[in-house]
Design a protein around this motif. Structure first.
Motif, PDB file in Angstrom:
ATOM      1  N   ALA A  13      -8.665 -10.238 -78.290  1.00  0.00           N
ATOM      2  CA  ALA A  13      -9.210 -10.877 -77.087  1.00  0.00           C
ATOM      3  C   ALA A  13      -8.188 -10.819 -75.964  1.00  0.00           C
ATOM      4  O   ALA A  13      -6.981 -10.824 -76.192  1.00  0.00           O
ATOM      5  CB  ALA A  13      -9.575 -12.325 -77.385  1.00  0.00           C
ATOM      6  N   TYR A  55      -7.115 -12.577 -72.190  1.00  0.00           N
ATOM      7  CA  TYR A  55      -7.257 -13.797 -71.405  1.00  0.00           C
ATOM      8  C   TYR A  55      -6.652 -13.603 -70.032  1.00  0.00           C
ATOM      9  O   TYR A  55      -5.623 -12.949 -69.883  1.00  0.00           O
ATOM     10  CB  TYR A  55      -6.566 -14.977 -72.094  1.00  0.00           C
ATOM     11  CG  TYR A  55      -7.255 -15.394 -73.356  1.00  0.00           C
ATOM     12  CD1 TYR A  55      -8.254 -16.354 -73.343  1.00  0.00           C
ATOM     13  CD2 TYR A  55      -6.928 -14.804 -74.569  1.00  0.00           C
ATOM     14  CE1 TYR A  55      -8.906 -16.730 -74.494  1.00  0.00           C
ATOM     15  CE2 TYR A  55      -7.573 -15.164 -75.733  1.00  0.00           C
ATOM     16  CZ  TYR A  55      -8.565 -16.121 -75.689  1.00  0.00           C
ATOM     17  OH  TYR A  55      -9.226 -16.486 -76.831  1.00  0.00           O
ATOM     18  N   HIS A 100      -7.892 -25.974 -69.549  1.00  0.00           N
ATOM     19  CA  HIS A 100      -7.569 -24.779 -70.330  1.00  0.00           C
ATOM     20  C   HIS A 100      -6.936 -23.723 -69.432  1.00  0.00           C
ATOM     21  O   HIS A 100      -7.545 -23.297 -68.450  1.00  0.00           O
ATOM     22  CB  HIS A 100      -8.837 -24.227 -70.986  1.00  0.00           C
ATOM     23  CG  HIS A 100      -9.447 -25.188 -71.954  1.00  0.00           C
ATOM     24  ND1 HIS A 100     -10.263 -26.218 -71.556  1.00  0.00           N
ATOM     25  CD2 HIS A 100      -9.317 -25.280 -73.293  1.00  0.00           C
ATOM     26  CE1 HIS A 100     -10.630 -26.912 -72.618  1.00  0.00           C
ATOM     27  NE2 HIS A 100     -10.070 -26.368 -73.685  1.00  0.00           N
ATOM     28  N   LYS A 111     -11.144 -16.462 -71.455  1.00  0.00           N
ATOM     29  CA  LYS A 111     -11.355 -15.264 -72.259  1.00  0.00           C
ATOM     30  C   LYS A 111     -12.206 -14.269 -71.476  1.00  0.00           C
ATOM     31  O   LYS A 111     -13.319 -14.583 -71.045  1.00  0.00           O
ATOM     32  CB  LYS A 111     -12.042 -15.617 -73.573  1.00  0.00           C
ATOM     33  CG  LYS A 111     -12.184 -14.454 -74.511  1.00  0.00           C
ATOM     34  CD  LYS A 111     -12.796 -14.909 -75.828  1.00  0.00           C
ATOM     35  CE  LYS A 111     -12.942 -13.750 -76.786  1.00  0.00           C
ATOM     36  NZ  LYS A 111     -13.552 -14.214 -78.051  1.00  0.00           N
ATOM     37  N   ALA A 157     -16.232 -13.477 -72.079  1.00  0.00           N
ATOM     38  CA  ALA A 157     -16.987 -14.623 -72.584  1.00  0.00           C
ATOM     39  C   ALA A 157     -17.708 -15.291 -71.414  1.00  0.00           C
ATOM     40  O   ALA A 157     -17.218 -15.294 -70.284  1.00  0.00           O
ATOM     41  CB  ALA A 157     -16.071 -15.614 -73.288  1.00  0.00           C
ATOM     42  N   LYS A 158     -18.858 -15.848 -71.691  1.00  0.00           N
ATOM     43  CA  LYS A 158     -19.660 -16.474 -70.636  1.00  0.00           C
ATOM     44  C   LYS A 158     -19.112 -17.848 -70.266  1.00  0.00           C
ATOM     45  O   LYS A 158     -18.701 -18.611 -71.139  1.00  0.00           O
ATOM     46  CB  LYS A 158     -21.102 -16.622 -71.103  1.00  0.00           C
ATOM     47  CG  LYS A 158     -21.812 -15.310 -71.265  1.00  0.00           C
ATOM     48  CD  LYS A 158     -23.249 -15.518 -71.666  1.00  0.00           C
ATOM     49  CE  LYS A 158     -23.915 -14.172 -71.843  1.00  0.00           C
ATOM     50  NZ  LYS A 158     -25.326 -14.280 -72.134  1.00  0.00           N
ATOM     51  N   THR A 218     -19.396 -21.879 -72.081  1.00  0.00           N
ATOM     52  CA  THR A 218     -19.319 -21.814 -73.544  1.00  0.00           C
ATOM     53  C   THR A 218     -17.884 -22.109 -73.950  1.00  0.00           C
ATOM     54  O   THR A 218     -16.950 -21.739 -73.235  1.00  0.00           O
ATOM     55  CB  THR A 218     -19.725 -20.430 -74.093  1.00  0.00           C
ATOM     56  OG1 THR A 218     -18.780 -19.450 -73.631  1.00  0.00           O
ATOM     57  CG2 THR A 218     -21.127 -20.042 -73.655  1.00  0.00           C
ATOM     58  N   LYS A 219     -17.704 -22.745 -75.071  1.00  0.00           N
ATOM     59  CA  LYS A 219     -16.338 -23.052 -75.518  1.00  0.00           C
ATOM     60  C   LYS A 219     -15.536 -21.787 -75.782  1.00  0.00           C
ATOM     61  O   LYS A 219     -14.309 -21.797 -75.668  1.00  0.00           O
ATOM     62  CB  LYS A 219     -16.373 -23.944 -76.755  1.00  0.00           C
ATOM     63  CG  LYS A 219     -16.709 -25.386 -76.433  1.00  0.00           C
ATOM     64  CD  LYS A 219     -16.518 -26.254 -77.652  1.00  0.00           C
ATOM     65  CE  LYS A 219     -16.754 -27.705 -77.331  1.00  0.00           C
ATOM     66  NZ  LYS A 219     -16.530 -28.547 -78.504  1.00  0.00           N
ATOM     67  N   ALA A 220     -16.206 -20.693 -76.102  1.00  0.00           N
ATOM     68  CA  ALA A 220     -15.511 -19.429 -76.352  1.00  0.00           C
ATOM     69  C   ALA A 220     -14.786 -18.928 -75.103  1.00  0.00           C
ATOM     70  O   ALA A 220     -13.835 -18.147 -75.212  1.00  0.00           O
ATOM     71  CB  ALA A 220     -16.497 -18.372 -76.830  1.00  0.00           C
ATOM     72  N   ARG A 221     -15.183 -19.364 -73.950  1.00  0.00           N
ATOM     73  CA  ARG A 221     -14.592 -18.904 -72.688  1.00  0.00           C
ATOM     74  C   ARG A 221     -13.211 -19.500 -72.435  1.00  0.00           C
ATOM     75  O   ARG A 221     -12.371 -18.897 -71.765  1.00  0.00           O
ATOM     76  CB  ARG A 221     -15.541 -19.284 -71.535  1.00  0.00           C
ATOM     77  CG  ARG A 221     -15.023 -18.996 -70.156  1.00  0.00           C
ATOM     78  CD  ARG A 221     -15.083 -17.535 -69.807  1.00  0.00           C
ATOM     79  NE  ARG A 221     -14.928 -17.358 -68.361  1.00  0.00           N
ATOM     80  CZ  ARG A 221     -14.236 -16.387 -67.819  1.00  0.00           C
ATOM     81  NH1 ARG A 221     -13.672 -15.468 -68.568  1.00  0.00           N
ATOM     82  NH2 ARG A 221     -14.140 -16.302 -66.514  1.00  0.00           N
ATOM     83  N   TYR A 222     -12.937 -20.699 -72.970  1.00  0.00           N
ATOM     84  CA  TYR A 222     -11.758 -21.469 -72.579  1.00  0.00           C
ATOM     85  C   TYR A 222     -10.756 -21.595 -73.719  1.00  0.00           C
ATOM     86  O   TYR A 222     -11.123 -21.930 -74.840  1.00  0.00           O
ATOM     87  CB  TYR A 222     -12.195 -22.851 -72.083  1.00  0.00           C
ATOM     88  CG  TYR A 222     -13.319 -22.737 -71.080  1.00  0.00           C
ATOM     89  CD1 TYR A 222     -13.077 -22.240 -69.807  1.00  0.00           C
ATOM     90  CD2 TYR A 222     -14.612 -23.076 -71.424  1.00  0.00           C
ATOM     91  CE1 TYR A 222     -14.101 -22.095 -68.887  1.00  0.00           C
ATOM     92  CE2 TYR A 222     -15.652 -22.939 -70.509  1.00  0.00           C
ATOM     93  CZ  TYR A 222     -15.394 -22.443 -69.251  1.00  0.00           C
ATOM     94  OH  TYR A 222     -16.407 -22.291 -68.354  1.00  0.00           O
ATOM     95  N   ALA A 223      -9.483 -21.366 -73.397  1.00  0.00           N
ATOM     96  CA  ALA A 223      -8.429 -21.444 -74.420  1.00  0.00           C
ATOM     97  C   ALA A 223      -7.148 -21.972 -73.791  1.00  0.00           C
ATOM     98  O   ALA A 223      -7.007 -22.021 -72.574  1.00  0.00           O
ATOM     99  CB  ALA A 223      -8.188 -20.069 -75.035  1.00  0.00           C
TER     100      ALA A 223
END
Length: 118
Positions: free
Chosen positions: A2, A4, A55, A59, A62-63, A66-71
């Motif tokens: 991935a 970022y 965050h 990412k 990623a949309k 969605t939690k997948a977008r943020y890290a």
């Protein structure tokens, strides 16, 4: 792997919190890092824009919303945590996300200066 990019809104929020002295200097990040329940409760009360601002990484691909977008969360959803910034630096360095690593390190230096840590 991935990829970022830096979440500039999160960097700005962290800077604002540091300037307002809304930070914690000493704790175990594993004990205070927001878990799924805390994150979900925060989302219900505040929405995606406020959630995203906690965050440092977005990412790529990623949309939004969605939690997948943020890290790379850096605080407990109320205050910046020095240990959270250190964790972001470590994780970003480990996975070679250099821009996120640099942003987290810059924030750590700002926090340390504000707190009088030399």
């Amino acid at each position: 792997m991935a990829r970022y990019e830096v979440n500039e809104a999160a960097v700005a929020k962290a800077r604002d919190l540091i300037a307002a002295r809304q930070y914690v200097l000493d704790n175990e990040w594993g004990d205070v890092q927001p878990d799924a329940d805390a994150s979900n409760a925060f989302l219900e009360r505040h929405g995606w824009e406020d959630y995203a601002a906690w965050h440092l990484g977005l990412k790529v691909g990623a949309k939004d919303g969605t939690k997948a977008r943020y890290a790379f969360v850096y605080g407990d959803l109320r205050r910046v945590h020095r240990s959270g910034l250190i964790a972001c630096i470590y994780r970003a360095a480990e996975w070679r996300h250099k821009q996120v690593e640099t942003a987290a390190n810059d924030l750590l230096q700002e926090l340390d200066k504000a707190a009088g840590i030399e």
